[in-house]
Design an enzyme around this catalytic site. Structure first.
Site, PDB file in Angstrom:
ATOM      1  CD  GLU A 102      -8.381   1.884  11.487  1.00  8.56           C
ATOM      2  OE1 GLU A 102      -8.133   1.141  12.443  1.00  8.56           O
ATOM      3  OE2 GLU A 102      -7.770   1.818  10.405  1.00  8.56           O
ATOM      4  N   GLY A 146       0.836  -1.193   0.000  1.00  4.23           N
ATOM      5  CA  GLY A 146       0.000   0.000   0.000  1.00  4.23           C
ATOM      6  C   GLY A 146       0.873   1.247   0.000  1.00  4.23           C
ATOM      7  CG  MET A 154      -9.281  -2.011  10.087  1.00  8.35           C
ATOM      8  SD  MET A 154      -7.938  -3.088   9.585  1.00  8.35           S
ATOM      9  CE  MET A 154      -7.462  -3.780  11.175  1.00  8.35           C
ATOM     10  N   GLY A 155      -9.925   1.796   8.269  1.00  3.88           N
ATOM     11  CA  GLY A 155      -9.958   2.990   7.419  1.00  3.88           C
ATOM     12  C   GLY A 155      -9.313   4.120   8.183  1.00  3.88           C
ATOM     13  NE  ARG A 156      -3.024   4.480   9.629  1.00 10.83           N
ATOM     14  CZ  ARG A 156      -2.702   4.187  10.884  1.00 10.83           C
ATOM     15  NH1 ARG A 156      -3.037   3.041  11.405  1.00 10.83           N
ATOM     16  NH2 ARG A 156      -2.034   5.053  11.627  1.00 10.83           N
ATOM     17  CG  ASP A 203      -7.055   1.343   5.029  1.00  8.72           C
ATOM     18  OD1 ASP A 203      -7.824   0.483   5.509  1.00  8.72           O
ATOM     19  OD2 ASP A 203      -6.143   1.871   5.685  1.00  8.72           O
ATOM     20  CG  HIS A 259      -6.249  -7.283  12.671  1.00  5.71           C
ATOM     21  ND1 HIS A 259      -6.452  -6.543  13.804  1.00  5.71           N
ATOM     22  CD2 HIS A 259      -5.163  -6.762  12.060  1.00  5.71           C
ATOM     23  CE1 HIS A 259      -5.511  -5.614  13.894  1.00  5.71           C
ATOM     24  NE2 HIS A 259      -4.715  -5.730  12.848  1.00  5.71           N
ATOM     25  CG  LEU A 260     -12.899 -10.946  12.434  1.00  6.53           C
ATOM     26  CD1 LEU A 260     -14.305 -10.816  12.971  1.00  6.53           C
ATOM     27  CD2 LEU A 260     -12.548 -12.411  12.197  1.00  6.53           C
ATOM     28  CD  GLN A 261     -12.675  -4.234   8.910  1.00  4.80           C
ATOM     29  OE1 GLN A 261     -13.040  -3.255   8.293  1.00  4.80           O
ATOM     30  NE2 GLN A 261     -12.136  -4.155  10.112  1.00  4.80           N
TER      31      GLN A 261
END
Ligand code: F6P
Length: 361
Positions: A235, A115, A182-184, A140, A284-286
């Site tokens: 997140e 990434g 997730m998704g910073r 992401d 972290h399942l994602q």
């Protein structure tokens, strides 16, 4: 000597990494080339080098296996991003050591599957003189220059499934259920799953939220006879004027770990509305499990095209998905800035048209 190329996986893992490795190894083998896997991410390039040959037959059945057979890391001596996305230069002695080891391995090129952080390192290696080709990976989906990264579709499928499950329990108990995904710095997973999973409120980094607005939405639903509400929180979402929710202490040589915004939002909703509220952190399942059909397909196309870019000597390039094509673009085009959800773009407008709230009005 036979032509030999290297491949490494960097940063957080995600579904589809093995599918890319498989495509690279198989495509190379068809050309009569050998592929060497670098183990444990970029640090595997440092002395003592950790690598192993990847055999064509070993690739059988890898298409749908999660994780990466090469191992990966989002910390170590090659860190190019710290804190909240600040770019730092990898020390030149580390880059030079890696370059010398790549030459000693006899690699014609190195395929880097990663990434934003890993491709930033890859670009620095390229500028040091290493022939690099990139493949865009991240759940992401925040890389520029490609319509999508691989791993995103699988993560969205996971988050959508979670919302389907949370809906029935929310409805049974007349609760507000908050799902943290997730998704910073980009809310792509939250928006995609929020729309596909019938969320009522979606909170993303790109649109600062206010609790008053979220509670108004919940009250409107109650007035309409709907006693439950589904809230999807990225997140990296933040209250207007507020800060990121982080976990753990600051570690100087890695990016800050985000987490906790879902719990914060759930507690505040319950305090303000009095309605029972629960939080589920998907975490972290994602990032685990089998890639979706879509991801398997683009991973295979990414890997195959990466080998073609090596053959064409288009180093410093990354494979980009420009539907319907896979093309080569400069890595610098992808890492210049993060691709965020446009606040007035079609996805957000679609959601708003359905009555979904972003907590901002
Ligand atoms: O960048 C991908 C990502 O999944 C982010 O959304 C998340 O903040 C981070 O990785 C988590 O990484 P770690 O594996 O260190 O917990």
């Amino acid at each position: 000597m036979n032509t030999r190329i290297g491949i490494l996986t960097g940063g957080g893992d995600c579904p589809g990494l093995n599918a890319v490795i498989r495509a690279v190894v198989k495509t190379s083998a068809k050309r009569g080339w050998e592929t060497v896997g670098i183990l444990g991410g970029f640090d595997g390039l440092l002395t003592p080098v950790r690598s192993r040959p990847l055999d064509y037959h070993e690739m059988d059945g890898l298409l749908f296996v999660g994780g990466t057979i090469l191992g990966t890391s989002n910390k170590g001596r090659f860190t190019a991003k710290t804190g909240h996305g600040e770019v730092q230069r990898v020390p030149s002695d580390i880059l030079e050591e890696a370059k010398a080891n790549i030459e000693a391995l006899g690699l014609r090129a190195l395929v880097v599957v990663g990434g934003d952080g890993s491709l930033t390192i890859a670009q620095q290696l390229y500028e040091t003189g290493v022939p690099i080709v990139g493949v865009p990976k991240t759940i992401d989906n925040d890389l520029e220059a490609t319509a999508t990264t691989f791993g995103f579709d699988s993560a969205v499928a996971c988050a959508t499934d979670a919302l389907d499950r949370l809906r029935t329990t929310a409805e049974s108990h007349s609760r507000v259920m908050v799902l943290e995904v997730m998704g910073r710095y980009a809310g792509w997973i939250a928006v995609a799953a929020g729309i596909a999973g019938g969320g009522d409120v979606i909170l993303i980094p790109e649109i600062p939220f206010e609790y008053e607005s979220i509670c108004t939405k919940i009250a409107e639903r109650s007035a309409d006879g709907r006693r439950f509400t589904l809230v999807v929180v990225a997140e990296g979402a933040r209250e207007r004027g507020g800060d990121y929710a982080t976990v753990g202490g600051d570690e100087s040589n890695r990016e800050a770990r985000l987490g906790g915004m879902g719990a914060r939002v759930a507690a505040e909703i319950q305090r303000r509305t009095g309605q029972e509220t629960r939080v589920c952190v998907l975490g972290h399942l994602q990032r685990g499990g089998a890639p979706t059909t879509f991801d398997r397909l683009i991973c295979t196309r990414f890997g195959t095209r990466a080998v073609q870019l090596v053959a064409e000597e288009r180093f410093g390039c990354m494979v980009a998905f420009r539907p319907p094509d896979m093309v080569g673009v400069k890595i610098t085009e992808a890492i210049g800035r993060l691709r965020q959800v446009p606040a007035d773009g079609e996805w957000v407008l679609t959601a708003r048209s359905l009555g979904i709230s972003f907590g901002d009005r």
